[in-house]
Design a protein around this motif. Sequence first.
Motif, PDB file in Angstrom:
ATOM      1  N   ASP A  53       4.157 -25.939  -2.161  1.00  0.00           N
ATOM      2  CA  ASP A  53       2.701 -25.921  -2.038  1.00  0.00           C
ATOM      3  C   ASP A  53       2.085 -26.676  -3.210  1.00  0.00           C
ATOM      4  O   ASP A  53       2.437 -26.448  -4.369  1.00  0.00           O
ATOM      5  CB  ASP A  53       2.212 -24.463  -2.037  1.00  0.00           C
ATOM      6  CG  ASP A  53       0.718 -24.348  -1.803  1.00  0.00           C
ATOM      7  OD1 ASP A  53       0.065 -25.379  -1.560  1.00  0.00           O
ATOM      8  OD2 ASP A  53       0.202 -23.215  -1.870  1.00  0.00           O
ATOM      9  N   ASP A  55      -0.950 -26.450  -4.262  1.00  0.00           N
ATOM     10  CA  ASP A  55      -2.090 -25.743  -4.858  1.00  0.00           C
ATOM     11  C   ASP A  55      -1.767 -24.348  -5.373  1.00  0.00           C
ATOM     12  O   ASP A  55      -2.553 -23.420  -5.192  1.00  0.00           O
ATOM     13  CB  ASP A  55      -3.221 -25.631  -3.835  1.00  0.00           C
ATOM     14  CG  ASP A  55      -3.950 -26.949  -3.647  1.00  0.00           C
ATOM     15  OD1 ASP A  55      -4.112 -27.670  -4.633  1.00  0.00           O
ATOM     16  OD2 ASP A  55      -4.344 -27.238  -2.513  1.00  0.00           O
ATOM     17  N   PRO A  57      -2.073 -21.620  -7.931  1.00  0.00           N
ATOM     18  CA  PRO A  57      -3.016 -21.441  -9.043  1.00  0.00           C
ATOM     19  C   PRO A  57      -2.325 -21.404 -10.409  1.00  0.00           C
ATOM     20  O   PRO A  57      -1.266 -20.809 -10.565  1.00  0.00           O
ATOM     21  CB  PRO A  57      -3.665 -20.082  -8.733  1.00  0.00           C
ATOM     22  CG  PRO A  57      -3.515 -19.918  -7.262  1.00  0.00           C
ATOM     23  CD  PRO A  57      -2.203 -20.553  -6.927  1.00  0.00           C
ATOM     24  N   ASP A  60       0.711 -26.902 -12.474  1.00  0.00           N
ATOM     25  CA  ASP A  60       0.570 -28.335 -12.207  1.00  0.00           C
ATOM     26  C   ASP A  60       1.731 -28.758 -11.323  1.00  0.00           C
ATOM     27  O   ASP A  60       2.889 -28.716 -11.742  1.00  0.00           O
ATOM     28  CB  ASP A  60       0.597 -29.111 -13.526  1.00  0.00           C
ATOM     29  CG  ASP A  60       0.311 -30.601 -13.332  1.00  0.00           C
ATOM     30  OD1 ASP A  60       0.484 -31.107 -12.211  1.00  0.00           O
ATOM     31  OD2 ASP A  60      -0.060 -31.260 -14.317  1.00  0.00           O
ATOM     32  N   THR A  81       0.196 -29.097   1.879  1.00  0.00           N
ATOM     33  CA  THR A  81      -1.141 -29.242   1.325  1.00  0.00           C
ATOM     34  C   THR A  81      -2.226 -29.093   2.377  1.00  0.00           C
ATOM     35  O   THR A  81      -1.973 -29.277   3.568  1.00  0.00           O
ATOM     36  CB  THR A  81      -1.277 -30.632   0.652  1.00  0.00           C
ATOM     37  OG1 THR A  81      -2.597 -30.798   0.122  1.00  0.00           O
ATOM     38  CG2 THR A  81      -1.000 -31.744   1.649  1.00  0.00           C
ATOM     39  N   HIS A  83      -5.002 -30.845   1.520  1.00  0.00           N
ATOM     40  CA  HIS A  83      -5.779 -31.990   1.068  1.00  0.00           C
ATOM     41  C   HIS A  83      -5.237 -33.296   1.635  1.00  0.00           C
ATOM     42  O   HIS A  83      -4.113 -33.373   2.092  1.00  0.00           O
ATOM     43  CB  HIS A  83      -5.764 -32.071  -0.464  1.00  0.00           C
ATOM     44  CG  HIS A  83      -6.219 -30.814  -1.125  1.00  0.00           C
ATOM     45  ND1 HIS A  83      -7.501 -30.333  -1.013  1.00  0.00           N
ATOM     46  CD2 HIS A  83      -5.562 -29.923  -1.913  1.00  0.00           C
ATOM     47  CE1 HIS A  83      -7.613 -29.214  -1.693  1.00  0.00           C
ATOM     48  NE2 HIS A  83      -6.453 -28.941  -2.241  1.00  0.00           N
TER      49      HIS A  83
END
Length: 212
Positions: A53, A55, A57, A60, A81, A83
């Motif tokens: 994944d 993203d 939290p 990086d 993603t 995005h």
Amino acid sequence: MNLLVIDDHSMLREALCESLSIAKDITSIGEAESGRVGIEMAIHLEPDVILLDVDIPGEDVTVTLATLAERIPRAKILIVTMHDDPVLVHQLSRMGTTGFLHKSASRDQLLCAIQNAARGDNFVLVTPRPPVSDLPTKSAATLTEREYEVLACVQVAMSNRQIARELGIAEGTVKRHLRNIFDKLGACSRLDALNRAQTGLTRVACQVDGTT
């Protein structure tokens, strides 16, 4: 092949692994809620394919990806993603990802992407189906019908080899079409090209389906 899933959403991990349970050639060998845990599991389990994944939290993804590529170089890494940022796609593709998988992908698309990745077909890609529009965008207007057909195949996660079989052309011809598509659209990746040619792809899909 063996699969490791790295995603911070437990329900998504469970649903993903349940979807994959129908595939005889894919075995989920681990689930991790963070990049750090995922790296430790990957080193221990040596998966063939890793779903990562983008993203999680507080992490990086480039750091996680670089570590996985260094410690588990044989593993194929698919970025998951929501995005379609072409800059991020370009950056991560240069770091050695096999491809990108949109979280809206169907189960069949997911299976196809993972199987292609395991075979070493680079830059597997699944994106959401574009919205219907009557007119092609200005950027896509110069694409040929064959180039639209190639993009339509890319949209459903076909590798260059599969596109060549589907369209009855050589794999080298597929690569040439893709280079021409990138040049015409000013795209830096397959995902970027698909986004720039969305309405044109809708037009081709309608012609194939026999609709208007």
